[in-house]
Design a protein around this motif. Structure first.
Motif, PDB file in Angstrom:
ATOM      1  N   GLN A  33       0.851  -1.185   0.000  1.00  0.00           N
ATOM      2  CA  GLN A  33       0.000   0.000   0.000  1.00  0.00           C
ATOM      3  C   GLN A  33       0.890   1.239   0.000  1.00  0.00           C
ATOM      4  O   GLN A  33       1.919   1.271   0.684  1.00  0.00           O
ATOM      5  CB  GLN A  33      -0.923  -0.008   1.229  1.00  0.00           C
ATOM      6  N   PHE A  35       0.983   5.410   0.729  1.00  0.00           N
ATOM      7  CA  PHE A  35       0.303   6.469   1.467  1.00  0.00           C
ATOM      8  C   PHE A  35       1.002   7.796   1.229  1.00  0.00           C
ATOM      9  O   PHE A  35       2.209   7.843   0.992  1.00  0.00           O
ATOM     10  CB  PHE A  35       0.343   6.213   2.980  1.00  0.00           C
ATOM     11  N   GLN A  42      -1.916  13.344   8.649  1.00  0.00           N
ATOM     12  CA  GLN A  42      -2.846  12.288   8.263  1.00  0.00           C
ATOM     13  C   GLN A  42      -2.276  11.437   7.144  1.00  0.00           C
ATOM     14  O   GLN A  42      -1.693  11.950   6.185  1.00  0.00           O
ATOM     15  CB  GLN A  42      -4.188  12.862   7.830  1.00  0.00           C
ATOM     16  N   LEU A  43      -2.445  10.133   7.269  1.00  0.00           N
ATOM     17  CA  LEU A  43      -2.002   9.185   6.250  1.00  0.00           C
ATOM     18  C   LEU A  43      -3.160   8.944   5.279  1.00  0.00           C
ATOM     19  O   LEU A  43      -4.182   8.383   5.645  1.00  0.00           O
ATOM     20  CB  LEU A  43      -1.583   7.871   6.882  1.00  0.00           C
ATOM     21  N   PHE A  90       2.379  -5.618   3.511  1.00  0.00           N
ATOM     22  CA  PHE A  90       1.520  -6.433   4.352  1.00  0.00           C
ATOM     23  C   PHE A  90       2.172  -7.789   4.633  1.00  0.00           C
ATOM     24  O   PHE A  90       2.793  -8.386   3.769  1.00  0.00           O
ATOM     25  CB  PHE A  90       0.187  -6.701   3.660  1.00  0.00           C
ATOM     26  N   LEU A  99       1.148  -4.047   8.832  1.00  0.00           N
ATOM     27  CA  LEU A  99       1.811  -3.194   7.860  1.00  0.00           C
ATOM     28  C   LEU A  99       3.200  -2.858   8.380  1.00  0.00           C
ATOM     29  O   LEU A  99       3.343  -2.393   9.510  1.00  0.00           O
ATOM     30  CB  LEU A  99       1.053  -1.886   7.661  1.00  0.00           C
ATOM     31  N   PHE A 101       6.197  -0.364   7.495  1.00  0.00           N
ATOM     32  CA  PHE A 101       6.418   0.837   6.700  1.00  0.00           C
ATOM     33  C   PHE A 101       7.883   0.998   6.316  1.00  0.00           C
ATOM     34  O   PHE A 101       8.784   0.656   7.089  1.00  0.00           O
ATOM     35  CB  PHE A 101       5.993   2.077   7.493  1.00  0.00           C
TER      36      PHE A 101
ATOM     37  N   TYR B  34      -6.076  -1.352  14.876  1.00  0.00           N
ATOM     38  CA  TYR B  34      -4.641  -1.232  15.121  1.00  0.00           C
ATOM     39  C   TYR B  34      -4.320   0.125  15.745  1.00  0.00           C
ATOM     40  O   TYR B  34      -4.962   1.132  15.437  1.00  0.00           O
ATOM     41  CB  TYR B  34      -3.859  -1.338  13.797  1.00  0.00           C
ATOM     42  N   TYR B  36      -0.853   2.482  15.931  1.00  0.00           N
ATOM     43  CA  TYR B  36       0.525   2.707  15.511  1.00  0.00           C
ATOM     44  C   TYR B  36       1.037   3.979  16.180  1.00  0.00           C
ATOM     45  O   TYR B  36       0.258   4.881  16.513  1.00  0.00           O
ATOM     46  CB  TYR B  36       0.619   2.895  13.989  1.00  0.00           C
ATOM     47  N   GLN B  38       4.081   7.028  15.642  1.00  0.00           N
ATOM     48  CA  GLN B  38       5.125   7.613  14.820  1.00  0.00           C
ATOM     49  C   GLN B  38       5.911   8.575  15.696  1.00  0.00           C
ATOM     50  O   GLN B  38       5.414   9.605  16.121  1.00  0.00           O
ATOM     51  CB  GLN B  38       4.537   8.358  13.616  1.00  0.00           C
ATOM     52  N   LEU B  44       6.932   4.428  11.478  1.00  0.00           N
ATOM     53  CA  LEU B  44       5.676   4.048  12.129  1.00  0.00           C
ATOM     54  C   LEU B  44       5.829   2.654  12.698  1.00  0.00           C
ATOM     55  O   LEU B  44       6.266   1.734  12.002  1.00  0.00           O
ATOM     56  CB  LEU B  44       4.510   4.080  11.140  1.00  0.00           C
ATOM     57  N   PHE B  88       3.191  10.689  17.730  1.00  0.00           N
ATOM     58  CA  PHE B  88       1.956  10.808  16.949  1.00  0.00           C
ATOM     59  C   PHE B  88       1.325   9.425  16.893  1.00  0.00           C
ATOM     60  O   PHE B  88       1.927   8.481  16.385  1.00  0.00           O
ATOM     61  CB  PHE B  88       2.306  11.334  15.559  1.00  0.00           C
ATOM     62  N   LEU B  90      -1.623   6.841  15.796  1.00  0.00           N
ATOM     63  CA  LEU B  90      -2.586   6.643  14.704  1.00  0.00           C
ATOM     64  C   LEU B  90      -3.345   5.342  14.908  1.00  0.00           C
ATOM     65  O   LEU B  90      -2.752   4.294  15.167  1.00  0.00           O
ATOM     66  CB  LEU B  90      -1.854   6.587  13.362  1.00  0.00           C
ATOM     67  N   TYR B 101      -5.386  -0.766   4.550  1.00  0.00           N
ATOM     68  CA  TYR B 101      -5.562  -0.048   5.804  1.00  0.00           C
ATOM     69  C   TYR B 101      -6.216   1.302   5.542  1.00  0.00           C
ATOM     70  O   TYR B 101      -5.929   1.962   4.546  1.00  0.00           O
ATOM     71  CB  TYR B 101      -4.194   0.253   6.416  1.00  0.00           C
ATOM     72  N   PHE B 103      -6.481   4.793   7.914  1.00  0.00           N
ATOM     73  CA  PHE B 103      -6.010   5.400   9.155  1.00  0.00           C
ATOM     74  C   PHE B 103      -6.909   6.550   9.600  1.00  0.00           C
ATOM     75  O   PHE B 103      -7.515   7.243   8.767  1.00  0.00           O
ATOM     76  CB  PHE B 103      -4.590   5.940   8.969  1.00  0.00           C
ATOM     77  N   GLY B 104      -6.969   6.735  10.910  1.00  0.00           N
ATOM     78  CA  GLY B 104      -7.596   7.928  11.475  1.00  0.00           C
ATOM     79  C   GLY B 104      -6.674   9.119  11.321  1.00  0.00           C
ATOM     80  O   GLY B 104      -5.554   9.001  10.798  1.00  0.00           O
ATOM     81  N   SER B 105      -7.138  10.260  11.782  1.00  0.00           N
ATOM     82  CA  SER B 105      -6.397  11.510  11.596  1.00  0.00           C
ATOM     83  C   SER B 105      -5.270  11.688  12.605  1.00  0.00           C
ATOM     84  O   SER B 105      -4.457  12.604  12.453  1.00  0.00           O
ATOM     85  CB  SER B 105      -7.354  12.696  11.649  1.00  0.00           C
ATOM     86  N   ARG B 108      -1.634  13.880  18.320  1.00  0.00           N
ATOM     87  CA  ARG B 108      -0.256  14.286  18.611  1.00  0.00           C
ATOM     88  C   ARG B 108      -0.126  14.485  20.111  1.00  0.00           C
ATOM     89  O   ARG B 108      -0.706  15.404  20.678  1.00  0.00           O
ATOM     90  CB  ARG B 108       0.098  15.560  17.856  1.00  0.00           C
TER      91      ARG B 108
END
Lengths: 111, 112
Positions: A33, A35, A42-43, A90, A99, A101, B34, B36, B38, B44, B88, B90, B101, B103-105, B108
Protein backbone atom coordinates in the motif's frame (compact mmCIF):
# COMPACT_ATOMS: atom_id res chain seq x y z
CA UNK A 1 11.38 -10.05 9.33
CA UNK A 2 9.85 -7.90 6.64
CA UNK A 3 12.16 -5.32 5.04
CA UNK A 4 10.86 -2.28 3.16
CA UNK A 5 13.28 0.17 1.59
CA UNK A 6 12.31 3.43 -0.08
CA UNK A 7 14.30 5.72 -2.32
CA UNK A 8 15.12 8.50 -2.59
CA UNK A 9 14.80 9.69 1.03
CA UNK A 10 14.34 13.27 -0.09
CA UNK A 11 13.20 14.81 -3.36
CA UNK A 12 12.84 18.46 -4.34
CA UNK A 13 10.96 19.29 -7.52
CA UNK A 14 9.82 22.32 -9.38
CA UNK A 15 6.08 22.53 -9.88
CA UNK A 16 5.09 20.73 -13.08
CA UNK A 17 7.91 18.18 -12.97
CA UNK A 18 7.44 14.41 -12.92
CA UNK A 19 8.92 12.01 -10.38
CA UNK A 20 9.30 8.33 -9.61
CA UNK A 21 9.51 6.92 -6.10
CA UNK A 22 10.74 3.39 -5.54
CA UNK A 23 9.97 0.77 -2.90
CA UNK A 24 11.84 -2.52 -2.56
CA UNK A 25 10.49 -5.19 -0.27
CA UNK A 26 11.59 -8.55 1.03
CA UNK A 27 10.12 -12.01 0.66
CA UNK A 28 6.90 -13.03 2.47
CA UNK A 29 5.23 -9.73 1.58
CA UNK A 30 1.77 -10.49 0.25
CA UNK A 31 0.51 -7.02 -0.55
CA UNK A 32 1.53 -3.39 -0.75
CA UNK A 33 0.00 0.00 0.00
CA UNK A 34 1.17 3.54 -0.80
CA UNK A 35 0.30 6.47 1.47
CA UNK A 36 0.76 10.22 1.43
CA UNK A 37 1.25 11.85 4.81
CA UNK A 38 0.07 15.42 4.59
CA UNK A 39 1.50 18.32 6.65
CA UNK A 40 -1.13 17.68 9.34
CA UNK A 41 0.09 14.13 9.75
CA UNK A 42 -2.85 12.29 8.26
CA UNK A 43 -2.00 9.18 6.25
CA UNK A 44 -3.97 9.25 3.02
CA UNK A 45 -4.36 6.01 1.14
CA UNK A 46 -3.10 6.33 -2.43
CA UNK A 47 -3.00 2.78 -3.76
CA UNK A 48 -3.57 -0.73 -2.51
CA UNK A 49 -1.61 -2.63 -5.11
CA UNK A 50 -0.41 -6.23 -4.75
CA UNK A 51 0.59 -6.38 -8.42
CA UNK A 52 0.06 -4.66 -11.73
CA UNK A 53 -0.60 -0.99 -12.39
CA UNK A 54 -3.21 1.39 -11.05
CA UNK A 55 -3.83 5.02 -11.89
CA UNK A 56 -5.65 7.80 -10.09
CA UNK A 57 -5.42 11.17 -11.81
CA UNK A 58 -1.83 12.36 -11.89
CA UNK A 59 -0.66 9.47 -9.74
CA UNK A 60 -0.03 5.91 -10.78
CA UNK A 61 1.63 2.91 -9.18
CA UNK A 62 3.14 -0.29 -10.46
CA UNK A 63 4.05 -3.33 -8.40
CA UNK A 64 6.16 -6.17 -9.79
CA UNK A 65 5.74 -8.74 -7.06
CA UNK A 66 8.05 -11.32 -8.67
CA UNK A 67 10.91 -8.81 -8.54
CA UNK A 68 9.83 -7.38 -5.18
CA UNK A 69 9.51 -3.72 -6.02
CA UNK A 70 6.88 -1.05 -6.49
CA UNK A 71 7.03 2.35 -8.15
CA UNK A 72 4.92 5.44 -7.53
CA UNK A 73 4.73 7.96 -10.37
CA UNK A 74 3.72 11.55 -9.84
CA UNK A 75 3.18 13.57 -12.99
CA UNK A 76 2.84 17.34 -13.34
CA UNK A 77 3.56 17.79 -9.65
CA UNK A 78 1.78 20.48 -7.64
CA UNK A 79 2.74 22.16 -4.37
CA UNK A 80 -0.08 20.26 -2.67
CA UNK A 81 1.77 17.01 -3.49
CA UNK A 82 4.39 17.94 -0.90
CA UNK A 83 4.69 15.68 2.12
CA UNK A 84 6.03 12.26 2.95
CA UNK A 85 5.22 9.27 0.77
CA UNK A 86 5.24 5.90 2.46
CA UNK A 87 5.31 2.45 1.02
CA UNK A 88 4.03 -0.24 3.39
CA UNK A 89 4.09 -4.00 3.02
CA UNK A 90 1.52 -6.43 4.35
CA UNK A 91 2.30 -9.62 6.19
CA UNK A 92 0.13 -12.04 8.10
CA UNK A 93 -0.10 -11.40 11.82
CA UNK A 94 -2.16 -14.15 13.37
CA UNK A 95 -5.71 -13.39 12.21
CA UNK A 96 -4.78 -9.81 11.35
CA UNK A 97 -2.53 -8.17 8.78
CA UNK A 98 0.48 -6.13 9.81
CA UNK A 99 1.81 -3.19 7.86
CA UNK A 100 5.55 -2.65 7.86
CA UNK A 101 6.42 0.84 6.70
CA UNK A 102 9.41 2.06 4.77
CA UNK A 103 11.21 5.13 6.01
CA UNK A 104 9.43 7.35 3.50
CA UNK A 105 10.32 9.85 0.78
CA UNK A 106 10.05 13.51 1.75
CA UNK A 107 8.78 15.32 -1.34
CA UNK A 108 8.96 19.09 -1.60
CA UNK A 109 7.37 20.74 -4.63
CA UNK A 110 8.46 24.33 -5.14
CA UNK A 111 6.19 26.91 -6.81
CA UNK B 1 -19.34 4.23 3.71
CA UNK B 2 -16.83 3.46 6.41
CA UNK B 3 -15.27 6.20 8.51
CA UNK B 4 -12.79 6.20 11.36
CA UNK B 5 -12.75 8.79 14.11
CA UNK B 6 -9.88 9.48 16.45
CA UNK B 7 -9.66 12.00 19.26
CA UNK B 8 -8.33 14.21 20.63
CA UNK B 9 -6.26 15.69 17.82
CA UNK B 10 -3.61 17.10 20.15
CA UNK B 11 -2.81 16.49 23.78
CA UNK B 12 -0.24 17.89 26.20
CA UNK B 13 0.10 15.86 29.38
CA UNK B 14 2.49 16.03 32.33
CA UNK B 15 4.77 13.12 33.15
CA UNK B 16 3.04 10.65 35.44
CA UNK B 17 -0.48 11.53 34.33
CA UNK B 18 -2.87 8.96 32.82
CA UNK B 19 -3.76 8.72 29.14
CA UNK B 20 -6.82 7.66 27.21
CA UNK B 21 -7.05 7.93 23.42
CA UNK B 22 -10.16 6.75 21.67
CA UNK B 23 -10.81 5.44 18.18
CA UNK B 24 -14.14 4.42 16.68
CA UNK B 25 -15.07 3.01 13.30
CA UNK B 26 -18.42 3.44 11.58
CA UNK B 27 -20.02 1.60 8.71
CA UNK B 28 -18.47 -1.82 9.18
CA UNK B 29 -18.68 -4.79 11.52
CA UNK B 30 -15.95 -6.76 13.24
CA UNK B 31 -13.04 -4.76 11.86
CA UNK B 32 -9.43 -5.50 12.66
CA UNK B 33 -8.18 -2.51 14.65
CA UNK B 34 -4.64 -1.23 15.12
CA UNK B 35 -2.68 1.37 17.07
CA UNK B 36 0.52 2.71 15.51
CA UNK B 37 2.98 5.28 16.84
CA UNK B 38 5.12 7.61 14.82
CA UNK B 39 8.02 9.08 16.79
CA UNK B 40 9.99 12.12 15.68
CA UNK B 41 11.11 11.41 12.15
CA UNK B 42 9.23 9.07 9.88
CA UNK B 43 9.06 5.55 11.27
CA UNK B 44 5.68 4.05 12.13
CA UNK B 45 5.60 1.25 14.65
CA UNK B 46 2.76 -1.15 15.35
CA UNK B 47 1.83 -1.07 19.04
CA UNK B 48 -1.36 -3.13 19.39
CA UNK B 49 -3.89 -4.89 17.23
CA UNK B 50 -7.26 -6.46 17.87
CA UNK B 51 -9.31 -8.96 15.86
CA UNK B 52 -12.37 -8.83 18.12
CA UNK B 53 -13.93 -7.55 21.32
CA UNK B 54 -11.62 -8.08 24.27
CA UNK B 55 -8.87 -9.54 22.04
CA UNK B 56 -5.68 -7.48 22.25
CA UNK B 57 -2.22 -8.38 20.98
CA UNK B 58 0.84 -6.32 21.79
CA UNK B 59 3.77 -6.01 19.46
CA UNK B 60 6.09 -3.89 21.58
CA UNK B 61 6.52 -4.01 25.37
CA UNK B 62 5.91 -0.54 26.73
CA UNK B 63 4.16 1.72 29.16
CA UNK B 64 0.90 1.54 27.20
CA UNK B 65 -2.10 -0.76 27.07
CA UNK B 66 -5.07 -1.14 24.75
CA UNK B 67 -8.65 -2.27 25.15
CA UNK B 68 -11.57 -3.02 22.87
CA UNK B 69 -14.75 -2.76 24.92
CA UNK B 70 -17.04 -2.66 21.87
CA UNK B 71 -16.83 -4.03 18.34
CA UNK B 72 -15.91 -0.72 16.75
CA UNK B 73 -14.13 1.01 19.64
CA UNK B 74 -10.41 0.81 20.36
CA UNK B 75 -8.79 2.61 23.31
CA UNK B 76 -5.13 3.29 24.02
CA UNK B 77 -4.28 3.94 27.66
CA UNK B 78 -1.50 4.53 30.10
CA UNK B 79 -1.59 4.75 33.87
CA UNK B 80 1.51 6.96 34.11
CA UNK B 81 2.95 8.71 31.09
CA UNK B 82 6.69 8.91 30.43
CA UNK B 83 8.51 11.52 28.38
CA UNK B 84 9.30 8.79 25.87
CA UNK B 85 5.58 8.27 25.22
CA UNK B 86 5.48 11.51 23.22
CA UNK B 87 4.65 10.98 19.58
CA UNK B 88 1.96 10.81 16.95
CA UNK B 89 -0.56 8.03 17.57
CA UNK B 90 -2.59 6.64 14.70
CA UNK B 91 -5.51 4.27 14.80
CA UNK B 92 -6.34 2.16 11.76
CA UNK B 93 -8.75 -0.52 10.63
CA UNK B 94 -8.92 -3.23 8.01
CA UNK B 95 -11.78 -5.44 6.95
CA UNK B 96 -11.63 -9.21 6.68
CA UNK B 97 -10.27 -10.34 3.38
CA UNK B 98 -8.17 -8.45 0.90
CA UNK B 99 -8.46 -4.85 2.06
CA UNK B 100 -6.00 -2.06 2.65
CA UNK B 101 -5.56 -0.05 5.80
CA UNK B 102 -7.54 3.10 6.56
CA UNK B 103 -6.01 5.40 9.15
CA UNK B 104 -7.60 7.93 11.48
CA UNK B 105 -6.40 11.51 11.60
CA UNK B 106 -4.06 10.85 14.53
CA UNK B 107 -3.39 12.27 17.99
CA UNK B 108 -0.26 14.29 18.61
CA UNK B 109 0.79 13.61 22.21
CA UNK B 110 3.39 15.71 23.99
CA UNK B 111 4.44 14.62 27.46
CA UNK B 112 6.02 17.45 29.44
Amino acid sequence: GIQVEQSPPDLILQEGANSTLRCNFSDSVNNLQWFHQNPWGQLINLFYIPSGTKQNGRLSATTVATERYSLLYISSSQTTDSGVYFCAAFSTLGSARQLTFGSGTQLTVLP
Amino acid sequence: SQTIHQWPATLVQPVGSPLSLECTVEGTSNPNLYWYRQAAGRGLQLLFYSVGIGQISSEVPQNLSASRPQDRQFILSSKKLLLSDSGFYLCAWTGWGDYGYTFGSGTRLTVV
